[in-house]
Design a protein around this motif. Structure first.
Motif: not given
Length: 370
Positions: A346-356
């Motif tokens: 799923s699309v998430g906040l920037d920091h979540e996609l950084d973690i991914f």
């Protein structure tokens, strides 16, 4: 040996299952929270500030029951879509409305057509009324409209379901193809067209709403683009008599006062909605880029998630998902053969996609045993 009350034969024969294991249950089992919650197709961007302010202002009023007619929200939804108030019914999200549809149109043993691997909650409700599911395989990672139609005719099915845009693959059909399907459908078969992701895809995928048709129900939700998954509120649009039939059995106090008012405010702030749509589109591009950088293939998406082809079989994709979960990244994956080769992010906040982005290479290495 004590006796116990008997279940109905339909319910007694069902296995003890639930459509989804939520991230909360997984966190309880793990004993720690996820760092990135990007698996449930929620909107991490949240609701409009206007909605939040209104919800805060009315918190004191929650001692009152909700309006059992859902009147203000029905008026707002009808105006938003350009239909009559008597063409709208409000329910506890699309899931709640699907349960009503199953009760309205499906008897024990009736054939119900859906796509193999499509939204499992629909199947859950059909099983609960004793319907007989007729699953139709996807074709090229899209719901196969011609095959769905053929199954409806062959089985004389009273009900057929598909979503556009689609979950779990993110694919979509353009409006002319949807209209062609509707025109070819037997008048005695009800189509449930699930448009939960409709605001997030191209407008060309949404056919004009025709409330004169007695065999089409269009469903929308506040859970996705509007960022209100936690309030459980959605609505259906259909011909007037169909809506009157919903009124016979719906839970009239099922949609809370908070949910009704939040829905009205959400529909009123279309400027915020468009900002979310733009952020989701950017998030899809970022997820696709992360996938490609790791040698994976992102599938085209008109939703708030990207389904990623891991390039191998279902066992490998499962290991990738499990490795990400162990790294505190919550994602999901399709489980039906052929597209079980994929994971879904799923699309998430920037920091979540950084973690991914940080954790995916290690998860892939672990899945490969390297």
């Amino acid at each position: 040996m004590r006796q116990r009350p008997s279940l109905t034969p339909i319910i007694g024969a069902l296995p003890t299952t639930v459509p989804f294991v939520g991230p909360e249950a997984q966190e309880r089992e793990r004993g720690r929270p996820f760092r990135a919650r990007i698996g449930a197709n929620e909107s991490s961007f949240g609701p409009s500030p206007r909605v939040i302010a209104r919800m805060e202002a009315i918190a004191r009023d929650m001692w009152m029951y909700c309006d059992p007619d859902n009147f203000d929200l029905k008026v707002a939804a009808a105006a938003h879509l350009g239909v009559g108030v008597d063409n709208v019914v409000v329910g506890e999200g699309i899931d709640g409305l699907l349960g009503l549809v199953a009760r309205m149109y499906v008897g024990a043993g009736d054939a119900v057509v859906t796509s193999l691997g499509a939204y499992p909650t629909f199947n859950f409700h059909i099983a609960g009324v004793g319907g007989r599911l007729v699953p139709v395989p996807y074709a090229n990672d899209k719901e196969d409209l011609d095959a769905l139609l053929a199954a409806v005719r062959r089985e004389k099915a009273p009900l057929v379901y598909f979503s556009n845009p689609d979950n779990p693959m993110g694919s979509w059909w353009e409006a002319p193809e949807i209209l062609r399907f509707i025109e070819a459908l037997p008048e005695t078969t009800m189509l449930v067209l699930d448009e939960a992701y409709g605001e997030l895809g191209p407008t060309s995928a949404l056919p004009p709403i025709d409330v004169s048709r007695a065999n089409v129900i269009r469903m929308r939700t506040f859970s996705k683009a509007y960022g209100l998954a936690g309030i459980r509120c959605g609505y259906a649009v259909a011909e007037r008599e169909v809506i009157r039939d919903f009124e016979k059995i719906r839970n009239h106090y099922g949609v809370s006062r908070m949910a009704q008012i939040a829905g009205v405010e959400a529909l009123a702030d279309q400027e915020y909605l468009q900002s979310v749509v733009a952020r989701v589109a950017a998030g899809r591009q970022r997820i696709a880029s992360i996938a490609e950088q790791n040698g994976l293939k992102p599938l085209p998406s008109a939703t708030n998630f990207v389904t990623i082809d891991c390039g191998s079989d279902g066992a490998f994709a499962l290991r990738v998902m499990q490795a990400l979960l162990s790294r505190d990244v919550f994602i999901r994956k399709p489980m039906v053969p052929i597209f079980d080769r994929c994971i879904r992010v799923s699309v998430g906040l920037d920091h979540e996609l950084d973690i991914f982005a940080e954790e995916l290479p290690g998860a892939l290495a672990a899945a490969r045993g390297s």
